[in-house]
Scaffold this motif. Structure first.
Motif, short mmCIF file in Angstrom:
data_model
loop_
_atom_site.label_atom_id
_atom_site.label_comp_id
_atom_site.label_asym_id
_atom_site.label_seq_id
_atom_site.Cartn_x
_atom_site.Cartn_y
_atom_site.Cartn_z
N THR A 1 -8.54 -5.21 -2.69
CA THR A 1 -7.40 -6.00 -3.14
C THR A 1 -6.32 -5.14 -3.78
OG1 THR A 1 -8.88 -7.88 -3.53
CG2 THR A 1 -6.72 -7.97 -4.56
N PHE A 2 -6.73 -4.12 -4.52
CA PHE A 2 -5.76 -3.33 -5.28
C PHE A 2 -5.13 -2.19 -4.47
CE2 PHE A 2 -7.65 -5.61 -8.74
CZ PHE A 2 -6.68 -5.64 -9.73
N ALA A 3 -5.79 -1.75 -3.39
CA ALA A 3 -5.29 -0.60 -2.64
C ALA A 3 -3.87 -0.78 -2.11
CB ALA A 3 -6.25 -0.24 -1.51
N PRO A 4 -3.56 -1.89 -1.42
CA PRO A 4 -2.18 -2.04 -0.93
C PRO A 4 -1.17 -2.16 -2.07
CG PRO A 4 -3.42 -4.07 -0.60
CD PRO A 4 -4.41 -3.01 -1.00
N PHE A 5 -1.58 -2.75 -3.18
CA PHE A 5 -0.72 -2.86 -4.36
C PHE A 5 -0.37 -1.48 -4.89
CE2 PHE A 5 -0.14 -3.34 -8.97
CZ PHE A 5 0.82 -4.35 -9.02
N ASP B 1 -8.03 -1.98 -15.60
CA ASP B 1 -9.15 -1.10 -15.27
C ASP B 1 -9.29 -0.96 -13.75
OD1 ASP B 1 -9.79 -0.62 -17.89
OD2 ASP B 1 -11.23 -2.26 -18.01
N ALA B 2 -9.23 -2.08 -13.05
CA ALA B 2 -9.32 -2.04 -11.59
C ALA B 2 -8.14 -1.29 -11.00
CB ALA B 2 -9.39 -3.46 -11.03
N LEU B 3 -6.97 -1.47 -11.60
CA LEU B 3 -5.77 -0.78 -11.13
C LEU B 3 -5.92 0.73 -11.27
CD1 LEU B 3 -2.81 -0.77 -10.17
CD2 LEU B 3 -2.15 -0.99 -12.58
N ARG B 4 -6.41 1.19 -12.42
CA ARG B 4 -6.56 2.63 -12.64
C ARG B 4 -7.62 3.23 -11.72
NH1 ARG B 4 -6.05 0.88 -18.18
NH2 ARG B 4 -4.02 1.48 -19.01
N ARG B 5 -8.73 2.51 -11.54
CA ARG B 5 -9.78 3.01 -10.64
C ARG B 5 -9.25 3.16 -9.22
NH1 ARG B 5 -13.14 -0.68 -13.44
NH2 ARG B 5 -13.08 -2.12 -11.66
N THR B 6 -8.50 2.17 -8.80
CA THR B 6 -7.95 2.21 -7.44
C THR B 6 -6.90 3.31 -7.33
OG1 THR B 6 -8.30 -0.17 -7.24
CG2 THR B 6 -6.85 0.87 -5.62
N HIS B 7 -6.12 3.51 -8.38
CA HIS B 7 -5.10 4.57 -8.36
C HIS B 7 -5.76 5.93 -8.24
CE1 HIS B 7 -1.86 7.22 -9.89
NE2 HIS B 7 -1.07 6.34 -9.30
N ASP B 8 -6.85 6.15 -8.97
CA ASP B 8 -7.59 7.41 -8.87
C ASP B 8 -8.17 7.58 -7.47
OD1 ASP B 8 -7.03 7.89 -11.51
OD2 ASP B 8 -8.96 7.17 -12.25
N PHE B 9 -8.72 6.49 -6.93
CA PHE B 9 -9.25 6.49 -5.56
C PHE B 9 -8.15 6.88 -4.58
CE2 PHE B 9 -10.96 4.78 -1.66
CZ PHE B 9 -12.33 4.76 -1.82
N PHE B 10 -6.97 6.31 -4.79
CA PHE B 10 -5.83 6.58 -3.92
C PHE B 10 -5.40 8.04 -4.03
CE2 PHE B 10 -1.37 6.39 -2.60
CZ PHE B 10 -1.43 5.56 -1.50
N ASP B 11 -5.39 8.57 -5.23
CA ASP B 11 -5.00 9.97 -5.43
C ASP B 11 -5.96 10.92 -4.71
OD1 ASP B 11 -2.78 9.42 -6.91
OD2 ASP B 11 -3.75 9.68 -8.86
N ASN B 12 -7.25 10.58 -4.72
CA ASN B 12 -8.26 11.44 -4.10
C ASN B 12 -8.26 11.38 -2.57
OD1 ASN B 12 -9.35 12.54 -6.46
ND2 ASN B 12 -10.70 10.80 -6.77
N HIS B 13 -7.96 10.22 -2.03
CA HIS B 13 -8.14 10.02 -0.59
C HIS B 13 -6.85 9.71 0.18
CE1 HIS B 13 -12.44 10.16 -1.27
NE2 HIS B 13 -12.28 9.31 -2.25
N GLY B 14 -5.74 9.58 -0.52
CA GLY B 14 -4.47 9.39 0.16
C GLY B 14 -4.41 8.13 1.01
N GLY B 15 -3.71 8.24 2.13
CA GLY B 15 -3.46 7.09 2.99
C GLY B 15 -4.71 6.43 3.54
N LYS B 16 -5.74 7.24 3.78
CA LYS B 16 -6.94 6.65 4.36
C LYS B 16 -7.65 5.70 3.40
CE LYS B 16 -10.13 10.53 3.44
NZ LYS B 16 -9.17 11.51 2.90
N THR B 17 -7.20 5.70 2.12
CA THR B 17 -7.72 4.73 1.16
C THR B 17 -7.51 3.31 1.67
OG1 THR B 17 -7.26 6.18 -0.72
CG2 THR B 17 -7.45 3.82 -1.19
N ILE B 18 -6.39 3.06 2.34
CA ILE B 18 -6.08 1.72 2.83
C ILE B 18 -7.12 1.27 3.85
CG2 ILE B 18 -4.29 0.28 3.89
CD1 ILE B 18 -3.54 1.53 1.19
N ILE B 19 -7.64 2.22 4.63
CA ILE B 19 -8.69 1.89 5.61
C ILE B 19 -10.04 1.75 4.92
CG2 ILE B 19 -9.94 2.69 7.65
CD1 ILE B 19 -7.40 4.16 8.51
N LEU B 20 -10.41 2.74 4.12
CA LEU B 20 -11.71 2.74 3.45
C LEU B 20 -11.86 1.55 2.51
CD1 LEU B 20 -11.92 6.55 2.58
CD2 LEU B 20 -13.18 5.36 4.38
#
Length: 214
Positions: free
Chosen positions: A136-140, A108-127
């Motif tokens: 924790t899941f963003a760099p993964f 569940d955390a993986l999917r939420r982070t993946h959706d977050f990543f899809d919406n915000h791209g590289g800046k997800t790593i900063i946010l």
């Protein structure tokens, strides 16, 4: 002290940092380094404290128990190395994380982070540095998505600097004010909300525009 007691102290380090300092002295730097590295580098330890740890550690620097410059350097290094390790683990596993049943992975955390990543791209790593669990899941996810390593490291270092320096310095200057210390949990939640709400609203705005344009 047995392992269970030590784990409890690490998870609730904001309440037990004084005990760790008293028992381990200078070794507390290594303990804090390990906590930050594990939270950012190992997806199974997403429940480790992050924001409160940095803030409280900064407050202890103001009382003379630790050195602020050394603390920032060590925790910054831990945050960068942790994210880098997590990235390579994600890259090694690749898209299999979505098809295989890994018991150690919170899907569940993986999917939420993946959706977050899809919406915000590289800046997800900063946010994500300011968002528990997602941090924790963003760099993964970046590794799983095969983000170019050089681009990832640019966001990684920038996010680590913003996260570690801002919270440690805030703790140094404000952590020992009684009103702040007595309402730390509320203040941290407000801070996390301040980071999450604008991002959530931005994602909602993008989603609504996609729906309206269909």
């Amino acid at each position: 002290m047995d392992f269970v007691q030590l784990l409890d102290m690490l998870v609730h380090v904001d309440k037990t940092l004084d005990t760790l300092i008293a028992q381990y002295g200078p070794l507390v730097y290594a303990i804090l380094f390990a906590i930050v590295f594990c939270e950012t580098g190992l997806v199974v330890l997403f429940f480790f404290p992050g924001d409160t740890l940095l803030f409280i550690a900064g407050a202890y620097c103001a009382t003379g128990h630790m050195d602020l410059g050394l603390l920032i350097f060590l925790l910054l290094t831990a945050a960068i190395l942790g994210n880098t390790t997590n990235y390579w683990i994600g890259k090694a596993l690749g898209q299999r994380v979505f098809t295989h049943d890994y018991r150690w992975l919170n899907k569940d955390a993986l999917r939420r982070t993946h959706d977050f990543f899809d919406n915000h791209g590289g800046k997800t790593i900063i946010l994500a540095r300011f968002v528990p669990v997602v941090r924790t899941f963003a760099p993964f996810v970046a590794g799983v998505s095969a983000m170019p390593f050089g681009r990832f490291q640019m966001y990684n270092v920038t996010g680590a600097l913003a996260w570690v320096v801002s919270l440690c310095v805030a703790g140094y200057f404000f952590g020992n004010i009684p009103a702040v210390r007595d309402h730390l949990t509320t203040i941290v939640l407000v801070g996390v909300g301040a980071a999450v709400v604008p991002v959530a609203l931005g994602g909602l705005w993008k989603f609504s525009r996609r729906v309206l344009n269909k």
